[in-house]
Design an enzyme around this catalytic site. Sequence first.
Site, short mmCIF file in Angstrom:
data_model
loop_
_atom_site.label_atom_id
_atom_site.label_comp_id
_atom_site.label_asym_id
_atom_site.label_seq_id
_atom_site.Cartn_x
_atom_site.Cartn_y
_atom_site.Cartn_z
N LYS A 107 0.85 -1.20 0.00
CA LYS A 107 0.00 0.00 0.00
C LYS A 107 0.89 1.24 0.00
CE LYS A 107 -3.90 1.95 2.66
NZ LYS A 107 -4.69 1.82 3.91
N SER A 159 -9.93 -0.28 7.35
CA SER A 159 -9.29 -0.14 6.03
C SER A 159 -8.57 -1.37 5.50
CB SER A 159 -8.32 1.05 6.04
OG SER A 159 -9.04 2.25 5.85
N SER A 199 -9.79 1.81 3.02
CA SER A 199 -8.89 2.49 2.12
C SER A 199 -7.88 1.58 1.42
CB SER A 199 -8.13 3.58 2.89
OG SER A 199 -7.24 2.99 3.82
#
Lengths: 98, 491
Positions: free
Chosen positions: B79, B178, B154
């Site tokens: 990420k 997330s 997210s």
Amino acid sequence: MKITREVVEYVAHLGRLDLESHEVDLYTNQLDRILEYIDKLNTLNTEGIEPTGHAMIAQCLLREDVVKDSFNVEESLRNAPERKGNFFKVPPIIELEG
Amino acid sequence: MENLLDMTISEMRALLKKREITAVELASFYLKRIERYDNDVMAYLNVTEDKAHEMARIADRKMEQGEDGPLLGIPFGIKDIFCTKGIETTCASQILKGFMPPYDATVIKKLKDASFVHLGKLNMDEFAMGSSTENSSFHITKNPWDLTRIPGGSSGGPAAAVAAGLCAAALGTDTGGSIRQPAGLCGVVGMKPTYGRVSRYGLIAFASSLDQVGPLTRNVSDCAIVMNEIAGFDSMDSTSIPQPVPNYTENLGKDIAGLRIGIPKEYYIDGMDSHVKKAMEESLSIFEKQGAILIDISLPHTEYAVATYCVIGTAEASSNLARYDGVKYGLRTEGKDIADMYKKTRLKGFGKEVKRRIILGTFVLSSGYYDAYYRKAGKVRTLIRRDFDEAFKSCDILITPVSPTTAFRIGEKTEDPLTMYLSDMFTIPSSLAGLPALSLPCGFDDNSLPIGLQIIGRPLDEALMMQAAYVFESVKNIEKIPGAFRKEYLL
């Protein structure tokens, strides 16, 4: 209304955000609705309850204060939008006379 | 070799060890898949092909010299919230475009020490603020099960990449759901460890009392293997827990006879999607058949969690994001003086949702409102924690759905921030309490969209959660990669 345009403009200033006029309208409406939702917290009696800051911290961890290598000047300044010598360069902070 | 996509990390390691495949070949397999499929999914922000080849060559050399290790030569997607030395790190924000971190996050350093292979940086909501990855300032990531739908957020990039077979595993972060929500919506395994279990050093901060790092994988044993490598105390993170890390793979395969599973009634609400409800009922009966005992419990303050999170999360975000000032790194927009430069830089550099949260967070911390909002939310957070403390007196783990619905359509919730925040209603309470929680695929709805089941554990009890998840996974075989991404193996 809990929130007015003036409040949003003031808070945006505190957060150093230069909002466009249409954004002020948008955020005023949206924040008003969100704060109305948040108000449900006030239906709870929390008298005598200690607030939680961190859920898991049992103690404050301290480490030995020893000198270690850190980033050198070049590494620290590599991402600077503007630099002068070994410094970050910024626009004027104090107005100059004349 | 055609089932490479369905192998666990241990199985890939076995092939590498026998030299039936090289790390370079394994990296190429994923890079070719990215080239073929990522135009559809758009999970990656930046594919680091050269780096991947270089790291794979190093891994091969190490194996030739007899080195071994659970992640040696295994290709990961990361990420874009983790600082990666010399690799652009943007947090999916314009304000950090071009930022080249001078250091690696602790978890990246740990993966490097384990000789992993870095495939690239994955998309996310800007500064991890969002539940759909639609807040990325670069592009929208699609759900591999239906490209017209969101992957969750997210960590939408990591979840979509794992589900589409565009990496062997991924690292994500979870503040209010997330990791778990996108894992659930994309049908993969996602673990948010206990707050403090994994170092946050080098992770770009959103809400520091909630942020936690964890793996997204295609199965529970991969999750345990990655946890073994990334968990543990770090002197660079003052909130890191100084406790030894157990071997998370040790309990996988042990039965769950007598395990007490709490079923909190507040998570099985009337408005819940009927497919989610049905999948949960079926899943609970599987746990019961495996010898677990289901106990009805109540977590009475659940309905206040989203409101509490809205205050605490935004307050912490508004202060963390003060550092983006156009001076040290990232974007600068010129202004007539320094204050004007700050304001113009932040106006241009931050997206809509980030600005919304800075404003709300600044408001709840501002003079005259601090006690009414921030302090009040902190007190309610205590009540939410106590609910869980009480529940764990009679239960070993809790099981709930991850989300009230399956993946929604792109654009469906972008106009109404509150509806978007409410999509995290089942993941937020455990975040506020700092508890470990994992998302496990448990079925599909009528549209073949994945449904996720959430296991919440006691602090530092990740091993037991994975033990239970592993039992479920062994009994109920669930397709992890959609058929559309199996058409070409590209080996």
